[in-house]
Design an enzyme around this catalytic site. Structure first.
Site, PDB file in Angstrom:
ATOM      1  N   GLY A 134      -0.632 -10.685   2.037  1.00  0.00           N
ATOM      2  CA  GLY A 134       0.050  -9.524   1.461  1.00  0.00           C
ATOM      3  C   GLY A 134       1.282  -9.929   0.672  1.00  0.00           C
ATOM      4  O   GLY A 134       2.281  -9.208   0.629  1.00  0.00           O
TER       5      GLY A 134
ATOM      6  N   TYR B   6      -2.997   3.039  12.362  1.00  0.00           N
ATOM      7  CA  TYR B   6      -2.002   1.991  12.067  1.00  0.00           C
ATOM      8  C   TYR B   6      -1.221   1.612  13.325  1.00  0.00           C
ATOM      9  O   TYR B   6      -1.083   0.430  13.661  1.00  0.00           O
ATOM     10  CB  TYR B   6      -1.064   2.520  10.983  1.00  0.00           C
ATOM     11  CG  TYR B   6       0.133   1.654  10.662  1.00  0.00           C
ATOM     12  CD1 TYR B   6       0.040   0.589   9.776  1.00  0.00           C
ATOM     13  CD2 TYR B   6       1.383   1.926  11.224  1.00  0.00           C
ATOM     14  CE1 TYR B   6       1.156  -0.188   9.464  1.00  0.00           C
ATOM     15  CE2 TYR B   6       2.494   1.153  10.918  1.00  0.00           C
ATOM     16  CZ  TYR B   6       2.376   0.102  10.032  1.00  0.00           C
ATOM     17  OH  TYR B   6       3.474  -0.667   9.736  1.00  0.00           O
TER      18      TYR B   6
HETATM   19  N1  NAD Z   1       7.935  -1.352   4.816  1.00  0.00           N
HETATM   20  C1  NAD Z   1       8.375  -1.048   6.027  1.00  0.00           C
HETATM   21  O1  NAD Z   1       9.401  -0.385   6.218  1.00  0.00           O
HETATM   22  C2  NAD Z   1       7.615  -1.536   7.227  1.00  0.00           C
HETATM   23  C3  NAD Z   1       7.931  -1.019   8.488  1.00  0.00           C
HETATM   24  C4  NAD Z   1       7.264  -1.482   9.602  1.00  0.00           C
HETATM   25  C5  NAD Z   1       6.294  -2.461   9.458  1.00  0.00           C
HETATM   26  N2  NAD Z   1       5.995  -2.941   8.224  1.00  0.00           N
HETATM   27  C6  NAD Z   1       4.963  -3.992   8.139  1.00  0.00           C
HETATM   28  O2  NAD Z   1       5.382  -4.988   7.246  1.00  0.00           O
HETATM   29  C7  NAD Z   1       4.240  -5.541   6.585  1.00  0.00           C
HETATM   30  C8  NAD Z   1       4.437  -5.466   5.080  1.00  0.00           C
HETATM   31  O3  NAD Z   1       4.670  -4.130   4.712  1.00  0.00           O
HETATM   32  P1  NAD Z   1       5.071  -3.701   3.223  1.00  0.00           P
HETATM   33  O4  NAD Z   1       5.953  -2.535   3.330  1.00  0.00           O
HETATM   34  O5  NAD Z   1       5.531  -4.883   2.458  1.00  0.00           O
HETATM   35  O6  NAD Z   1       3.644  -3.191   2.697  1.00  0.00           O
HETATM   36  P2  NAD Z   1       3.028  -3.231   1.214  1.00  0.00           P
HETATM   37  O7  NAD Z   1       2.045  -2.119   1.166  1.00  0.00           O
HETATM   38  O8  NAD Z   1       4.106  -3.296   0.193  1.00  0.00           O
HETATM   39  O9  NAD Z   1       2.263  -4.628   1.210  1.00  0.00           O
HETATM   40  C9  NAD Z   1       1.061  -4.820   1.913  1.00  0.00           C
HETATM   41  C10 NAD Z   1       0.217  -5.813   1.137  1.00  0.00           C
HETATM   42  O10 NAD Z   1      -1.029  -5.995   1.829  1.00  0.00           O
HETATM   43  C11 NAD Z   1      -2.041  -6.120   0.845  1.00  0.00           C
HETATM   44  N3  NAD Z   1      -3.354  -5.759   1.358  1.00  0.00           N
HETATM   45  C12 NAD Z   1      -3.734  -4.560   1.856  1.00  0.00           C
HETATM   46  N4  NAD Z   1      -5.056  -4.586   2.124  1.00  0.00           N
HETATM   47  C13 NAD Z   1      -5.513  -5.825   1.794  1.00  0.00           C
HETATM   48  C14 NAD Z   1      -6.793  -6.446   1.817  1.00  0.00           C
HETATM   49  N5  NAD Z   1      -7.897  -5.796   2.229  1.00  0.00           N
HETATM   50  N6  NAD Z   1      -6.902  -7.711   1.392  1.00  0.00           N
HETATM   51  C15 NAD Z   1      -5.799  -8.379   0.945  1.00  0.00           C
HETATM   52  N7  NAD Z   1      -4.564  -7.848   0.886  1.00  0.00           N
HETATM   53  C16 NAD Z   1      -4.424  -6.563   1.304  1.00  0.00           C
HETATM   54  C17 NAD Z   1      -1.630  -5.159  -0.267  1.00  0.00           C
HETATM   55  O11 NAD Z   1      -2.244  -5.520  -1.484  1.00  0.00           O
HETATM   56  C18 NAD Z   1      -0.111  -5.329  -0.278  1.00  0.00           C
HETATM   57  O12 NAD Z   1       0.279  -6.298  -1.216  1.00  0.00           O
HETATM   58  C19 NAD Z   1       3.043  -4.756   7.086  1.00  0.00           C
HETATM   59  O13 NAD Z   1       2.438  -5.446   8.152  1.00  0.00           O
HETATM   60  C20 NAD Z   1       3.658  -3.473   7.589  1.00  0.00           C
HETATM   61  O14 NAD Z   1       2.878  -2.862   8.603  1.00  0.00           O
HETATM   62  C21 NAD Z   1       6.623  -2.492   7.104  1.00  0.00           C
END
Ligand code: NAD
Length: 254
Positions: free
Chosen positions: A17, A159
């Protein structure tokens, strides 16, 4: 030393990701901290931009287009990293999807999709990577969790379920891989001001909700999250395993 040799001498970190908000910050931080970075993602603009920024910063890198719903593609992609970039020392399981759907309306197909990306892919990537790390007796696997698993969260039942499983899997793998000197930890982000927040209807109300719950009365930055991931990747944390570190401005304290 040739350019090729100097690239191969840098320890390698995979970040899944890498095109996303926290994934990009993590890839760039690990690159700044001396890792060669295998940037996993889906083909397209955001992954390319991360790779562009890594290259601009002089970080040895490999762009890996891999659909994480496909276990065979994960396995082949990780083996490609070893061949083209060098020995993998760090895996950051970061990619996730988070469709906001009322529980009564979640289809089995949607649930399976969320599990495939957020849980099964973490398992498969950890297994393939650990098979490579075990004979070398070194490595760090970091799974990205979420604040949502502890307290529950409406509209995100699938999720939240996968994020609880991430914590449980982290503990199980830490126990099993510890004897091989492979560490497994989880970083659990709170609410970062990323694209993920677009699922909320009213950004201002959500922003206030976050600030009301955090001890620190400001929003965290993606870089602050990436710094903790990098700590767990580096030699500074060699006696830390099986832990879930909350990076949430003091929202939860368990
Ligand atoms: N943003 C927040 O505040 C927050 C809060 C709690 C947890 N998280 C966790 O942090 C991590 C990153 O979150 P984020 O906010 O950067 O999310 P984001 O949506 O910006 O990034 C997620 C990435 O995963 C990739 N992805 C999704 N499905 C895919 C697939 N089938 N194959 C390959 N790549 C795939 C997407 O293309 C994207 O680039 C995640 O695990 C999320 O659960 C984020």
């Amino acid at each position: 030393m040739s350019d090729r040799e100097s690239v191969r001498s840098a320890p390698v970190a995979i970040v899944t990701g890498s095109g996303g908000s926290l994934g990009r910050a993590t890839a760039l931080r690990l690159g700044a901290d001396g890792f060669a970075v295998a940037a996993f993602g889906r083909t397209g603009g955001t992954l390319g931009e991360t790779v562009r920024q890594l290259t601009e910063a002089g970080v040895p890198n490999l762009e890996v287009s891999c659909d994480l719903r496909d276990p065979k593609a994960i396995d082949a992609s990780i083996r490609r990293v070893e061949e083209e970039l060098g020995e993998i020392e760090v895996l950051v399981n970061n990619a996730a999807i988070y469709p906001p759907t009322p529980f009564l309306e979640i289809s089995v197909e949607e649930y399976d999709d969320v599990v495939a990306v957020n849980q099964r892919a973490y398992f498969v990537a950890a297994q393939t990577t650990a098979r490579l790390m075990t004979p070398r007796r070194r490595g760090s696997i970091i799974n990205i969790g979420s604040i949502t698993w502890g307290g529950g969260w409406p509209l995100l039942a699938s999720y939240v379920s996968t994020k609880g499983a991430t914590v449980a899997m982290t503990r199980a793998l830490a126990r099993e891989l510890g004897p091989d000197n492979i560490r497994v930890n989880c970083v659990s982000p709170g609410a970062f001001p990323t694209d993920a927040e677009k699922i909320h209807e009213n950004p201002e109300i959500y922003n206030q909700f976050v600030l009301d719950h955090q001890s620190l009365k400001r929003r965290g930055t993606n870089e602050e999250l990436a710094a903790v991931v990098s700590f767990l990747a580096r030699e500074d944390s060699t006696f830390v395993t099986g832990q879930t570190i909350n990076v949430n401005g003091g929202w939860t304290m368990d």
